[in-house]
Design a protein around this motif. Structure first.
Motif, PDB file in Angstrom:
ATOM      1  N   UNK A  77       0.801  -1.222   0.000  1.00 26.92           N
ATOM      2  CA  UNK A  77       0.000   0.000   0.000  1.00 26.92           C
ATOM      3  C   UNK A  77       0.828   1.264   0.000  1.00 26.92           C
ATOM      4  N   UNK A  78       2.078   1.162  -0.431  1.00 27.03           N
ATOM      5  CA  UNK A  78       2.977   2.321  -0.387  1.00 27.03           C
ATOM      6  C   UNK A  78       2.754   3.296  -1.539  1.00 27.03           C
ATOM      7  N   UNK A  79       1.996   2.895  -2.561  1.00 30.32           N
ATOM      8  CA  UNK A  79       1.673   3.808  -3.659  1.00 30.32           C
ATOM      9  C   UNK A  79       0.264   3.513  -4.163  1.00 30.32           C
ATOM     10  N   UNK A  80      -0.236   4.362  -5.065  1.00 28.75           N
ATOM     11  CA  UNK A  80      -1.634   4.242  -5.483  1.00 28.75           C
ATOM     12  C   UNK A  80      -1.917   2.933  -6.217  1.00 28.75           C
ATOM     13  N   UNK A  81      -0.932   2.400  -6.940  1.00 32.62           N
ATOM     14  CA  UNK A  81      -1.139   1.141  -7.654  1.00 32.62           C
ATOM     15  C   UNK A  81      -1.365   0.006  -6.653  1.00 32.62           C
ATOM     16  N   UNK A  82      -0.492  -0.096  -5.668  1.00 29.94           N
ATOM     17  CA  UNK A  82      -0.623  -1.153  -4.663  1.00 29.94           C
ATOM     18  C   UNK A  82      -1.926  -1.012  -3.880  1.00 29.94           C
ATOM     19  N   UNK A  83      -2.295   0.231  -3.547  1.00 31.72           N
ATOM     20  CA  UNK A  83      -3.530   0.443  -2.777  1.00 31.72           C
ATOM     21  C   UNK A  83      -4.764   0.014  -3.572  1.00 31.72           C
ATOM     22  N   UNK A  84      -4.769   0.292  -4.864  1.00 33.33           N
ATOM     23  CA  UNK A  84      -5.891  -0.119  -5.708  1.00 33.33           C
ATOM     24  C   UNK A  84      -5.993  -1.639  -5.759  1.00 33.33           C
ATOM     25  N   UNK A  85      -4.877  -2.310  -5.984  1.00 29.81           N
ATOM     26  CA  UNK A  85      -4.880  -3.773  -6.081  1.00 29.81           C
ATOM     27  C   UNK A  85      -5.326  -4.397  -4.761  1.00 29.81           C
ATOM     28  N   UNK A  86      -4.808  -3.888  -3.647  1.00 32.03           N
ATOM     29  CA  UNK A  86      -5.188  -4.417  -2.333  1.00 32.03           C
ATOM     30  C   UNK A  86      -6.685  -4.256  -2.093  1.00 32.03           C
ATOM     31  N   UNK A  87      -7.199  -3.063  -2.394  1.00 30.33           N
ATOM     32  CA  UNK A  87      -8.627  -2.797  -2.164  1.00 30.33           C
ATOM     33  C   UNK A  87      -9.495  -3.669  -3.064  1.00 30.33           C
ATOM     34  N   UNK A  88      -9.074  -3.851  -4.309  1.00 30.20           N
ATOM     35  CA  UNK A  88      -9.849  -4.679  -5.239  1.00 30.20           C
ATOM     36  C   UNK A  88      -9.893  -6.129  -4.760  1.00 30.20           C
ATOM     37  N   UNK A  89      -8.745  -6.655  -4.343  1.00 29.61           N
ATOM     38  CA  UNK A  89      -8.684  -8.038  -3.865  1.00 29.61           C
ATOM     39  C   UNK A  89      -9.510  -8.204  -2.592  1.00 29.61           C
ATOM     40  N   UNK A  90      -9.390  -7.236  -1.677  1.00 28.62           N
ATOM     41  CA  UNK A  90     -10.109  -7.310  -0.402  1.00 28.62           C
ATOM     42  C   UNK A  90     -11.621  -7.320  -0.607  1.00 28.62           C
ATOM     43  N   UNK A  91     -12.074  -6.691  -1.699  1.00 28.14           N
ATOM     44  CA  UNK A  91     -13.521  -6.603  -1.953  1.00 28.14           C
ATOM     45  C   UNK A  91     -13.968  -7.525  -3.085  1.00 28.14           C
ATOM     46  N   UNK A  92     -13.091  -8.462  -3.458  1.00 29.28           N
ATOM     47  CA  UNK A  92     -13.407  -9.467  -4.485  1.00 29.28           C
ATOM     48  C   UNK A  92     -13.855  -8.812  -5.793  1.00 29.28           C
ATOM     49  N   UNK A  93     -13.093  -7.806  -6.228  1.00 31.87           N
ATOM     50  CA  UNK A  93     -13.385  -7.090  -7.467  1.00 31.87           C
ATOM     51  C   UNK A  93     -12.310  -7.404  -8.498  1.00 31.87           C
ATOM     52  N   UNK A  94     -12.732  -7.829  -9.680  1.00 29.54           N
ATOM     53  CA  UNK A  94     -11.801  -8.124 -10.777  1.00 29.54           C
ATOM     54  C   UNK A  94     -11.553  -6.852 -11.591  1.00 29.54           C
ATOM     55  N   UNK A  95     -10.355  -6.764 -12.156  1.00 30.69           N
ATOM     56  CA  UNK A  95      -9.992  -5.609 -12.984  1.00 30.69           C
ATOM     57  C   UNK A  95      -9.463  -6.118 -14.324  1.00 30.69           C
ATOM     58  N   UNK A  96     -10.063  -5.617 -15.388  1.00 32.60           N
ATOM     59  CA  UNK A  96      -9.694  -6.017 -16.747  1.00 32.60           C
ATOM     60  C   UNK A  96      -9.319  -4.761 -17.539  1.00 32.60           C
ATOM     61  N   UNK A  97      -8.199  -4.820 -18.254  1.00 32.56           N
ATOM     62  CA  UNK A  97      -7.727  -3.659 -19.016  1.00 32.56           C
ATOM     63  C   UNK A  97      -7.645  -3.973 -20.510  1.00 32.56           C
ATOM     64  N   UNK A  98      -7.960  -2.956 -21.350  1.00 33.51           N
ATOM     65  CA  UNK A  98      -7.958  -3.150 -22.803  1.00 33.51           C
ATOM     66  C   UNK A  98      -6.853  -2.362 -23.508  1.00 33.51           C
ATOM     67  N   UNK A  99      -6.608  -1.173 -23.110  1.00 34.43           N
ATOM     68  CA  UNK A  99      -5.556  -0.268 -23.575  1.00 34.43           C
ATOM     69  C   UNK A  99      -5.256  -0.361 -25.075  1.00 34.43           C
ATOM     70  N   UNK A 100      -4.019  -0.748 -25.461  1.00 35.24           N
ATOM     71  CA  UNK A 100      -3.644  -0.661 -26.876  1.00 35.24           C
ATOM     72  C   UNK A 100      -4.363  -1.681 -27.763  1.00 35.24           C
ATOM     73  N   UNK A 101      -4.980  -2.706 -27.160  1.00 36.60           N
ATOM     74  CA  UNK A 101      -5.825  -3.591 -27.969  1.00 36.60           C
ATOM     75  C   UNK A 101      -7.000  -2.797 -28.531  1.00 36.60           C
ATOM     76  N   UNK A 102      -7.541  -1.890 -27.710  1.00 39.06           N
ATOM     77  CA  UNK A 102      -8.645  -1.041 -28.160  1.00 39.06           C
ATOM     78  C   UNK A 102      -8.139   0.108 -29.014  1.00 39.06           C
ATOM     79  N   UNK A 103      -6.918   0.580 -28.743  1.00 36.38           N
ATOM     80  CA  UNK A 103      -6.300   1.605 -29.604  1.00 36.38           C
ATOM     81  C   UNK A 103      -6.210   1.110 -31.037  1.00 36.38           C
TER      82      UNK A 103
END
Length: 364
Positions: A77-103
């Motif tokens: 939780x030392x930076x915003x990336x880690x905090x997001x991942x921790x919170x998502x896992x703790x609340x059983x939330x999946x994260x899916x990214x599209x980025x350059x595939x959609x570009x």
């Protein structure tokens, strides 16, 4: 529906194989088999977005930008990336990214910019090279047509606005089945000559596994002779950026003001105005300095993109106007595109547009 069910639908729009090599796309957090209660679509996955997902009871976040771009060595939780991942896992939330595939999708980020700006007849600005493959195989005359039809159904033979494309030649094939073989034609130990059709058919590279499986499942021979080549042709349906035209030409300043209004841009940084009319417009969402040359090559009157440095503007060289409207501004409508797409593909399913503000750049 499961996470896997929904991501399969998303990958019809933007196959992950179309992403750039440097990118990190796909399911970044969570379980493919988890049952989805609701989907929240966002440009960026930040802590406030995860909070919004919790509030709206969405346990799948579909994000354009990947929250995990480089490898994580710890989760403290030392930076915003880690905090997001921790919170998502703790609340059983999946994260899916599209980025350059959609570009790189013909119906993706840059198509949406064209739509917002009212550009007509959009085409890919930088078509992807070495992405079309050619399959050559040989089949008995009586089986050739069925094999071709099966390959067409699997997605082969498509190029531009054409489908069922192939080329066939007839000839004589020879082989000798050795001990232990189970030939459908000829006899073990004897040289056999068979009238065959040589089938040549093209396909987009990400379909290779499906195409080859279809070939093996459909072909009558115990051992299938085939070869695969990568073609030099560019794929006009795959690539980065777009070029389109205005119904009516406009003055440069008039067009820039239209861009500012429709793209909700607080400020536009641009190269010197040339006093010419604007008719042909190139666009590229996100960081687009690398495509300035391509915009000049297609003789665009103006190029709309983001993240340009001081010296990038010199590349205009009085050939076009280069406009930097901001990274967030070029990509902000991407989440609207995805919500519309998912709503049409999966009606009666809870798909929400994130209301969280994720633009990190502010203006005075």
């Amino acid at each position: 529906m499961t996470v896997n069910d929904i991501t399969k639908v998303l990958e019809e729009l933007a196959p992950l194989a179309h992403a750039e090599d440097f990118d990190n796309v796909g399911l970044l957090v969570g379980d493919h088999n988890m049952k989805v209660e609701g989907v929240l679509v966002t440009l960026d996955t930040l802590e406030n977005v995860v909070d919004e997902a919790i509030e709206k009871r969405c346990n799948l976040i579909v994000s354009f930008h990947p929250i995990i771009f480089k490898g994580l060595k710890k989760l403290t939780g030392s930076n915003y990336v880690e905090r997001v991942v921790i919170k998502a896992i703790a609340n059983n939330i999946a994260i899916y990214s599209m980025h350059t595939a959609l570009d790189n999708s013909k119906m993706g980020v840059n198509a949406k910019i064209c739509e917002v700006l009212g550009l007509k007849n959009p085409e890919i600005l930088i078509p992807r090279g070495k992405s079309i493959k050619k399959l050559t195989t040989y089949a008995p005359l009586a089986d050739a047509e069925n094999i071709k039809l099966a390959l067409f159904k699997a997605g082969a033979g498509e190029i531009g606005k054409y489908s069922n494309c192939s080329y066939s030649l007839e000839g004589i094939g020879s082989f000798k089945a050795e001990k232990g073989a189970n030939p459908i034609k000829g006899k073990v130990g004897e040289v056999h000559f068979e009238k065959e059709t040589q089938i040549n058919i093209i396909y987009s590279f990400e379909k290779e596994k499906t195409i080859l499986k279809t070939l093996f499942d459909t072909h009558p021979y115990e051992e299938v002779a085939y070869e695969v080549l990568t073609l030099e042709n560019t794929n006009q349906d795959l690539g980065i950026g777009m070029i389109g035209t205005l119904d009516t030409e406009m003055d440069e300043k008039e067009f820039l003001l239209l861009v500012k209004e429709r793209m909700n841009a607080s400020v536009i940084r641009h190269s010197r105005l040339l006093g010419k009319k604007v008719k042909k417009v190139a666009v590229l969402g996100g960081s687009g300095a690398f495509a300035i040359g391509a915009a000049k090559k297609v003789k665009a009157d103006i190029y709309v993109t983001a993240d340009l440095k001081y010296h990038d503007f010199y590349q205009a060289e009085n050939q076009l106007v280069i406009a930097d409207i901001g990274h967030f501004e070029t990509e902000q409508f991407t989440k609207d595109l995805l919500v519309d797409y998912l709503t049409k593909k999966i009606p009666n399913f809870a798909v929400s547009l994130s209301e969280s503000i994720t633009n990190p750049i502010k203006y005075l």
